[in-house]
Design an enzyme around this catalytic site. Structure first.
Site, PDB file in Angstrom:
ATOM      1  N   GLY A  32       0.800  -1.215   0.000  1.00  0.00           N
ATOM      2  CA  GLY A  32       0.000   0.000   0.000  1.00  0.00           C
ATOM      3  C   GLY A  32       0.833   1.266   0.000  1.00  0.00           C
ATOM      4  O   GLY A  32       1.848   1.376  -0.690  1.00  0.00           O
ATOM      5  N   ASP A  34       2.717   2.481   2.321  1.00  0.00           N
ATOM      6  CA  ASP A  34       4.046   2.226   2.882  1.00  0.00           C
ATOM      7  C   ASP A  34       5.016   1.771   1.790  1.00  0.00           C
ATOM      8  O   ASP A  34       6.107   2.324   1.637  1.00  0.00           O
ATOM      9  CB  ASP A  34       3.928   1.175   3.986  1.00  0.00           C
ATOM     10  CG  ASP A  34       5.178   1.025   4.839  1.00  0.00           C
ATOM     11  OD1 ASP A  34       6.024   1.934   4.841  1.00  0.00           O
ATOM     12  OD2 ASP A  34       5.280  -0.009   5.522  1.00  0.00           O
TER      13      ASP A  34
END
Length: 184
Positions: A32, A34
């Site tokens: 995602g 991150d």
């Protein structure tokens, strides 16, 4: 007073002082937002995250806390990493999610950041309903004393954008959102 701005798009493309990363506790990248931040920001972010793990956060960054690193190749000065809570179903405690926003703003103030971009923390893989995330995020930012001049919520899809737009409308105009619950 802090200006709230909504953008539909890719948080890694924002030109701001600080980008907030919806990190996992390892600080070593993931999926995602991150993963996208680590990929686009390059190895400097990971190097600083590893140093943080070797010093202050040997067991990982606790949920609701925030810490800053360089932004590497991003068009920002810093990345503020925060670990959102995993949704446990109806009745989940919203305070760790609110803490992510409050602590990220505190770190931004310590750094001197005036523009900060937030994703919809915990709304992806961590399973929080995006409407709850929007309400908690907008209310917490509104209620947190900060020197940050602009908080930019950068939403990846139309559903998240609509949820945040409804909350910002409610904040600015009081009363109900013009959008029915769950509408895209």
């Amino acid at each position: 007073m802090t200006t709230l701005t909504l953008v539909r798009g890719d948080i890694t493309r924002q030109s701001v002082d600080a980008i907030v990363n919806a990190a996992n506790s390892s600080l070593l990248g993931g999926g995602g937002v991150d993963g996208a931040i680590h990929r686009r920001g390059g190895p400097a972010i990971l190097a600083e995250c590893r140093a943080l793990r070797a010093s202050r956060y040997g067991k990982g960054l606790p949920t609701g806390q925030a810490v800053a690193t360089t932004a590497g190749d991003l068009d920002a000065r810093w990345v503020i990493h925060t670990v959102g809570p995993v949704y446990q179903g109806a009745g989940s405690d919203p305070s760790p999610l609110a803490s992510c926003h409050r602590k990220s703003l505190r770190v931004a103030d310590e750094l001197g950041a005036r523009t900060v971009a937030f994703p919809a923390i915990s709304a992806g893989a961590y399973g929080w309903p995006v409407e709850d995330v929007a309400r908690i995020a907008v209310e917490t930012v509104r209620d947190t004393e900060t020197a940050v001049e602009e908080v930019r919520f950068v939403l990846f899809d139309e559903r998240a954008f609509a949820a945040f737009a409804g909350q910002v409308h409610r904040l600015r105009h009081g009363g109900e959102s013009p959008l029915p619950p769950g509408s895209p």
